[in-house]
Scaffold this motif. Sequence first.
Motif, mmCIF file in Angstrom:
data_model
loop_
_atom_site.group_PDB
_atom_site.id
_atom_site.type_symbol
_atom_site.label_atom_id
_atom_site.label_comp_id
_atom_site.label_asym_id
_atom_site.label_seq_id
_atom_site.Cartn_x
_atom_site.Cartn_y
_atom_site.Cartn_z
ATOM 1 N N CYS A 55 0.858 -1.183 0.000
ATOM 2 C CA CYS A 55 0.000 0.000 0.000
ATOM 3 C C CYS A 55 0.896 1.235 0.000
ATOM 4 O O CYS A 55 2.104 1.124 0.142
ATOM 5 C CB CYS A 55 -0.912 0.016 1.225
ATOM 6 S SG CYS A 55 0.006 0.078 2.783
ATOM 7 N N VAL A 56 0.278 2.394 -0.165
ATOM 8 C CA VAL A 56 1.034 3.645 -0.101
ATOM 9 C C VAL A 56 0.286 4.633 0.775
ATOM 10 O O VAL A 56 -0.922 4.486 1.007
ATOM 11 C CB VAL A 56 1.271 4.265 -1.503
ATOM 12 C CG1 VAL A 56 2.117 3.350 -2.356
ATOM 13 C CG2 VAL A 56 -0.033 4.583 -2.203
ATOM 14 N N GLY A 57 0.985 5.650 1.259
ATOM 15 C CA GLY A 57 0.365 6.689 2.070
ATOM 16 C C GLY A 57 -0.639 7.492 1.255
ATOM 17 O O GLY A 57 -0.534 7.576 0.032
ATOM 18 N N TYR A 58 -1.595 8.093 1.927
ATOM 19 C CA TYR A 58 -2.642 8.849 1.229
ATOM 20 C C TYR A 58 -2.063 10.006 0.421
ATOM 21 O O TYR A 58 -2.651 10.423 -0.566
ATOM 22 C CB TYR A 58 -3.680 9.368 2.226
ATOM 23 C CG TYR A 58 -3.163 10.482 3.102
ATOM 24 C CD1 TYR A 58 -3.339 11.808 2.726
ATOM 25 C CD2 TYR A 58 -2.492 10.217 4.282
ATOM 26 C CE1 TYR A 58 -2.859 12.836 3.514
ATOM 27 C CE2 TYR A 58 -2.007 11.238 5.061
ATOM 28 C CZ TYR A 58 -2.192 12.542 4.688
ATOM 29 O OH TYR A 58 -1.695 13.562 5.466
ATOM 30 N N HIS A 59 -0.913 10.528 0.808
ATOM 31 C CA HIS A 59 -0.314 11.663 0.131
ATOM 32 C C HIS A 59 0.581 11.253 -1.043
ATOM 33 O O HIS A 59 1.076 12.105 -1.759
ATOM 34 C CB HIS A 59 0.523 12.461 1.142
ATOM 35 C CG HIS A 59 1.631 11.652 1.734
ATOM 36 N ND1 HIS A 59 1.417 10.730 2.731
ATOM 37 C CD2 HIS A 59 2.947 11.604 1.457
ATOM 38 C CE1 HIS A 59 2.561 10.154 3.048
ATOM 39 N NE2 HIS A 59 3.517 10.656 2.296
ATOM 40 N N MET A 60 0.778 9.954 -1.231
ATOM 41 C CA MET A 60 1.666 9.461 -2.292
ATOM 42 C C MET A 60 0.882 9.244 -3.595
ATOM 43 O O MET A 60 -0.310 8.941 -3.552
ATOM 44 C CB MET A 60 2.307 8.139 -1.874
ATOM 45 C CG MET A 60 3.263 8.251 -0.735
ATOM 46 S SD MET A 60 3.872 6.620 -0.270
ATOM 47 C CE MET A 60 5.370 7.069 0.571
ATOM 48 N N PRO A 61 1.570 9.383 -4.720
ATOM 49 C CA PRO A 61 0.873 9.086 -5.980
ATOM 50 C C PRO A 61 0.535 7.609 -6.070
ATOM 51 O O PRO A 61 1.194 6.778 -5.446
ATOM 52 C CB PRO A 61 1.890 9.505 -7.056
ATOM 53 C CG PRO A 61 3.208 9.464 -6.384
ATOM 54 C CD PRO A 61 2.963 9.750 -4.936
#
Length: 82
Positions: free
Chosen positions: A71-77
């Motif tokens: 997964c990625v952080g909400y702020h990451m593309p």
Amino acid sequence: MQYFRAPLNQEVVVSIKPDMMTTSDGLRDYDPHRRQCYFPEERHLAFYQSYTQQNCEVECLTNYTQNKCGCVGYHMPRKDND
């Protein structure tokens, strides 16, 4: 990249001194590994239209996080389906 907290109801004055590195077109014939940088048209990114060092670093961190954590952080593309 550094940050600080600004107290509420107080004025904060910040001084920013940019550090900019440029590369002459005369170095274009050198291998990117040797000159330790890329010209914008030499590198293509999945999430950004233009190559910059900052865009590259964000995309690299995003790819690493996705591969390591799934997964990625909400702020990451991210891709539309993630």
